[in-house]
Write a protein that holds these residues in place. Structure first.
Motif, PDB file in Angstrom:
ATOM      1  N   ASP A 115       0.818  -1.225   0.000  1.00  0.00           N
ATOM      2  CA  ASP A 115       0.000   0.000   0.000  1.00  0.00           C
ATOM      3  C   ASP A 115       0.851   1.274   0.000  1.00  0.00           C
ATOM      4  OD1 ASP A 115      -2.238  -1.586   0.028  1.00  0.00           O
ATOM      5  OD2 ASP A 115      -2.690  -1.276   2.156  1.00  0.00           O
ATOM      6  N   LEU A 116       2.157   1.135   0.221  1.00  0.00           N
ATOM      7  CA  LEU A 116       3.039   2.315   0.211  1.00  0.00           C
ATOM      8  C   LEU A 116       3.489   2.666  -1.212  1.00  0.00           C
ATOM      9  CD1 LEU A 116       5.258   1.691   3.364  1.00  0.00           C
ATOM     10  CD2 LEU A 116       3.265   3.168   3.146  1.00  0.00           C
ATOM     11  N   GLU A 117       3.034   1.885  -2.170  1.00  0.00           N
ATOM     12  CA  GLU A 117       3.416   2.108  -3.574  1.00  0.00           C
ATOM     13  C   GLU A 117       3.224   3.571  -3.979  1.00  0.00           C
ATOM     14  OE1 GLU A 117       1.559  -0.525  -6.369  1.00  0.00           O
ATOM     15  OE2 GLU A 117       2.830   0.215  -7.998  1.00  0.00           O
ATOM     16  N   GLY A 118       4.298   4.149  -4.536  1.00  0.00           N
ATOM     17  CA  GLY A 118       4.218   5.518  -5.041  1.00  0.00           C
ATOM     18  C   GLY A 118       4.173   6.608  -3.986  1.00  0.00           C
ATOM     19  N   SER A 119       4.362   6.260  -2.717  1.00  0.00           N
ATOM     20  CA  SER A 119       4.280   7.290  -1.676  1.00  0.00           C
ATOM     21  C   SER A 119       5.673   7.791  -1.288  1.00  0.00           C
ATOM     22  CB  SER A 119       3.526   6.747  -0.456  1.00  0.00           C
ATOM     23  OG  SER A 119       4.216   5.657   0.084  1.00  0.00           O
ATOM     24  N   LEU A 161       6.459  14.607   8.482  1.00  0.00           N
ATOM     25  CA  LEU A 161       5.217  13.835   8.372  1.00  0.00           C
ATOM     26  C   LEU A 161       4.033  14.686   8.832  1.00  0.00           C
ATOM     27  CD1 LEU A 161       4.053  11.014   7.676  1.00  0.00           C
ATOM     28  CD2 LEU A 161       4.377  10.391  10.078  1.00  0.00           C
ATOM     29  N   GLU A 162       4.219  15.392   9.935  1.00  0.00           N
ATOM     30  CA  GLU A 162       3.141  16.236  10.459  1.00  0.00           C
ATOM     31  C   GLU A 162       2.815  17.397   9.527  1.00  0.00           C
ATOM     32  OE1 GLU A 162       2.939  16.180  15.205  1.00  0.00           O
ATOM     33  OE2 GLU A 162       4.883  16.870  14.481  1.00  0.00           O
ATOM     34  N   ARG A 163       3.806  17.810   8.736  1.00  0.00           N
ATOM     35  CA  ARG A 163       3.577  18.901   7.778  1.00  0.00           C
ATOM     36  C   ARG A 163       3.097  18.389   6.434  1.00  0.00           C
ATOM     37  NH1 ARG A 163       9.280  20.995   8.706  1.00  0.00           N
ATOM     38  NH2 ARG A 163       9.125  22.264  10.583  1.00  0.00           N
ATOM     39  N   GLY A 164       2.963  17.082   6.317  1.00  0.00           N
ATOM     40  CA  GLY A 164       2.487  16.519   5.055  1.00  0.00           C
ATOM     41  C   GLY A 164       3.540  16.480   3.956  1.00  0.00           C
ATOM     42  N   LEU A 165       4.822  16.646   4.313  1.00  0.00           N
ATOM     43  CA  LEU A 165       5.880  16.625   3.298  1.00  0.00           C
ATOM     44  C   LEU A 165       6.221  15.199   2.889  1.00  0.00           C
ATOM     45  CD1 LEU A 165       8.168  19.453   4.703  1.00  0.00           C
ATOM     46  CD2 LEU A 165       6.575  19.560   2.778  1.00  0.00           C
ATOM     47  N   ILE A 166       5.987  14.250   3.768  1.00  0.00           N
ATOM     48  CA  ILE A 166       6.131  12.834   3.425  1.00  0.00           C
ATOM     49  C   ILE A 166       4.846  12.118   3.861  1.00  0.00           C
ATOM     50  CG2 ILE A 166       8.662  12.745   3.491  1.00  0.00           C
ATOM     51  CD1 ILE A 166       8.491  11.597   6.313  1.00  0.00           C
ATOM     52  N   ASP A 167       4.650  10.895   3.341  1.00  0.00           N
ATOM     53  CA  ASP A 167       3.399  10.170   3.619  1.00  0.00           C
ATOM     54  C   ASP A 167       3.537   9.144   4.744  1.00  0.00           C
ATOM     55  OD1 ASP A 167       2.073  11.348   1.314  1.00  0.00           O
ATOM     56  OD2 ASP A 167       3.362  10.034   0.107  1.00  0.00           O
ATOM     57  N   ALA A 168       4.746   8.629   4.931  1.00  0.00           N
ATOM     58  CA  ALA A 168       4.906   7.534   5.888  1.00  0.00           C
ATOM     59  C   ALA A 168       6.341   7.450   6.383  1.00  0.00           C
ATOM     60  CB  ALA A 168       4.507   6.211   5.226  1.00  0.00           C
ATOM     61  N   ILE A 169       6.497   6.897   7.567  1.00  0.00           N
ATOM     62  CA  ILE A 169       7.824   6.679   8.160  1.00  0.00           C
ATOM     63  C   ILE A 169       7.911   5.215   8.581  1.00  0.00           C
ATOM     64  CG2 ILE A 169       9.273   7.181  10.178  1.00  0.00           C
ATOM     65  CD1 ILE A 169       8.100   9.963  10.256  1.00  0.00           C
ATOM     66  N   ILE A 170       9.060   4.598   8.316  1.00  0.00           N
ATOM     67  CA  ILE A 170       9.300   3.247   8.840  1.00  0.00           C
ATOM     68  C   ILE A 170      10.178   3.401  10.079  1.00  0.00           C
ATOM     69  CG2 ILE A 170      10.024   0.892   8.283  1.00  0.00           C
ATOM     70  CD1 ILE A 170       8.344   1.671   6.018  1.00  0.00           C
ATOM     71  N   ILE A 171       9.693   2.888  11.191  1.00  0.00           N
ATOM     72  CA  ILE A 171      10.372   3.119  12.477  1.00  0.00           C
ATOM     73  C   ILE A 171      10.100   1.953  13.429  1.00  0.00           C
ATOM     74  CG2 ILE A 171       8.365   4.414  13.376  1.00  0.00           C
ATOM     75  CD1 ILE A 171      10.410   6.318  14.758  1.00  0.00           C
ATOM     76  N   ASP A 172      11.018   1.690  14.335  1.00  0.00           N
ATOM     77  CA  ASP A 172      10.819   0.625  15.324  1.00  0.00           C
ATOM     78  C   ASP A 172       9.469   0.833  16.022  1.00  0.00           C
ATOM     79  OD1 ASP A 172      13.562   0.728  14.620  1.00  0.00           O
ATOM     80  OD2 ASP A 172      14.120  -0.293  16.463  1.00  0.00           O
ATOM     81  N   GLU A 173       8.712  -0.244  16.180  1.00  0.00           N
ATOM     82  CA  GLU A 173       7.348  -0.118  16.662  1.00  0.00           C
ATOM     83  C   GLU A 173       7.200   0.543  18.038  1.00  0.00           C
ATOM     84  OE1 GLU A 173       5.065  -3.218  18.043  1.00  0.00           O
ATOM     85  OE2 GLU A 173       3.198  -2.191  17.554  1.00  0.00           O
ATOM     86  N   PRO A 174       8.040   0.178  19.031  1.00  0.00           N
ATOM     87  CA  PRO A 174       7.862   0.835  20.329  1.00  0.00           C
ATOM     88  C   PRO A 174       8.058   2.353  20.245  1.00  0.00           C
ATOM     89  CG  PRO A 174       9.620  -0.844  20.437  1.00  0.00           C
ATOM     90  CD  PRO A 174       9.107  -0.849  19.045  1.00  0.00           C
ATOM     91  N   VAL A 175       8.884   2.784  19.290  1.00  0.00           N
ATOM     92  CA  VAL A 175       9.166   4.213  19.130  1.00  0.00           C
ATOM     93  C   VAL A 175       8.024   4.882  18.372  1.00  0.00           C
ATOM     94  CG1 VAL A 175      10.878   5.880  18.319  1.00  0.00           C
ATOM     95  CG2 VAL A 175      11.613   3.645  19.183  1.00  0.00           C
ATOM     96  N   GLY A 176       7.495   4.180  17.367  1.00  0.00           N
ATOM     97  CA  GLY A 176       6.313   4.669  16.664  1.00  0.00           C
ATOM     98  C   GLY A 176       5.156   4.861  17.630  1.00  0.00           C
ATOM     99  N   ASN A 177       4.976   3.901  18.519  1.00  0.00           N
ATOM    100  CA  ASN A 177       3.913   4.000  19.530  1.00  0.00           C
ATOM    101  C   ASN A 177       4.101   5.197  20.431  1.00  0.00           C
ATOM    102  OD1 ASN A 177       2.266   1.843  18.906  1.00  0.00           O
ATOM    103  ND2 ASN A 177       3.554   0.389  20.024  1.00  0.00           N
ATOM    104  N   SER A 178       5.344   5.454  20.780  1.00  0.00           N
ATOM    105  CA  SER A 178       5.632   6.564  21.679  1.00  0.00           C
ATOM    106  C   SER A 178       5.384   7.908  20.990  1.00  0.00           C
ATOM    107  CB  SER A 178       7.073   6.447  22.179  1.00  0.00           C
ATOM    108  OG  SER A 178       7.376   7.494  23.047  1.00  0.00           O
ATOM    109  N   PHE A 179       5.829   8.041  19.732  1.00  0.00           N
ATOM    110  CA  PHE A 179       5.599   9.289  18.987  1.00  0.00           C
ATOM    111  C   PHE A 179       4.106   9.528  18.771  1.00  0.00           C
ATOM    112  CE2 PHE A 179      10.128   9.166  17.285  1.00  0.00           C
ATOM    113  CZ  PHE A 179      10.490  10.388  17.817  1.00  0.00           C
TER     114      PHE A 179
END
Ligand code: ARG
Length: 235
Positions: A115-119, A161-179
């Protein structure tokens, strides 16, 4: 004065890369987090003395270790075969998967890497998250080279990401949860990698490696590991 039987030999300097909550971050100018408390507890169990913490960008940690600016890396660093070509690791002390973070309310809700195709995708330079972008997105033809932005620090990736300049970030899950708790971002899905975090040391530092492994085991067996986890994950 002569320093014959050199206590300095047992003094170690740790390196980390803050901006990776709740493992390592700066709060009120102070370096705090799971890795900080954990390594301090581990070293406490050994004959070594942890005399200093130094902060680097993540992709400068291995060079700093090799150049003997630091003696141990405590930075939520995944044990990988590629890294084991240049450094050694302690036994694992934490396991984690990756996650895909998106901006809350942006209407983009990927459920798989396809689903990240083209993003537009971001990750921190030198991380396993960046490895997934390369191997699973770029090499698989889902995104182009220039759809990927490599950041020195995940904090800047979150801002974009918050400014909409990128669509997605790949990040360690515990850190994604924290952010997700303190930013307008959310984990869209988890990508299972079962990574093991280890403390990084120089190859051949066998005494330090053995001591750290004993320390890791001692901290895990005592109540300390759970206390530190409770403190930083509230679990
Ligand atoms: N676990 C991932 C890796 O080893 C990410 C670590 C990033 N750590 C940090 N302190 N910024 O590549």
């Amino acid at each position: 004065t002569g320093n014959g039987d050199d206590t300095e030999d047992n003094q170690i300097i740790a390196g980390t890369a803050p901006g990776f909550e709740p493992f390592e971050m700066t709060r009120d100018g102070e370096l705090v987090g799971f890795d900080i408390d954990h390594l301090e507890a581990v070293v406490e169990e050994t004959d070594y003395e942890l005399v200093e913490w130094e902060e680097y960008e993540f992709d400068s940690l291995i060079p700093a270790l090799e150049n003997e600016r630091i003696d141990v890396i405590a930075a939520a660093m995944t044990i990988t075969e590629e890294r084991e070509e240049s450094i050694a690791f302690s036994d694992p002390y934490y396991s984690a998967d990756q996650s895909v973070l998106v901006e809350t309310g942006a209407g983009f809700e990927p459920e798989s890497l396809e689903d990240l195709e083209g993003s537009q995708v971001g990750a921190q330079s030198g991380t396993t998250g960046e490895g997934i972008v390369q191997d699973e997105l770029i090499d698989e033809g889902l995104i182009e080279d220039d759809d990927y932005t490599s950041y020195d620090n995940y904090v800047y990736a979150i801002q974009d990401l918050e400014r909409g300049l990128i669509d997605a970030i790949i990040i360690d899950e515990p850190v994604g949860n924290s952010f997700q708790d303190d930013h307008e971002v959310e984990v869209a899905f988890t990508y299972e990698t079962d990574e093991q975090y280890g403390l990084g040391i120089r190859q051949g530092d066998d005494d330090l490696q053995a001591a750290l492994n004993e320390g890791i085991a001692a901290v895990e067996e005592s109540s300390e590991y759970d206390e530190i986890t409770q403190e930083w994950f509230g679990e």
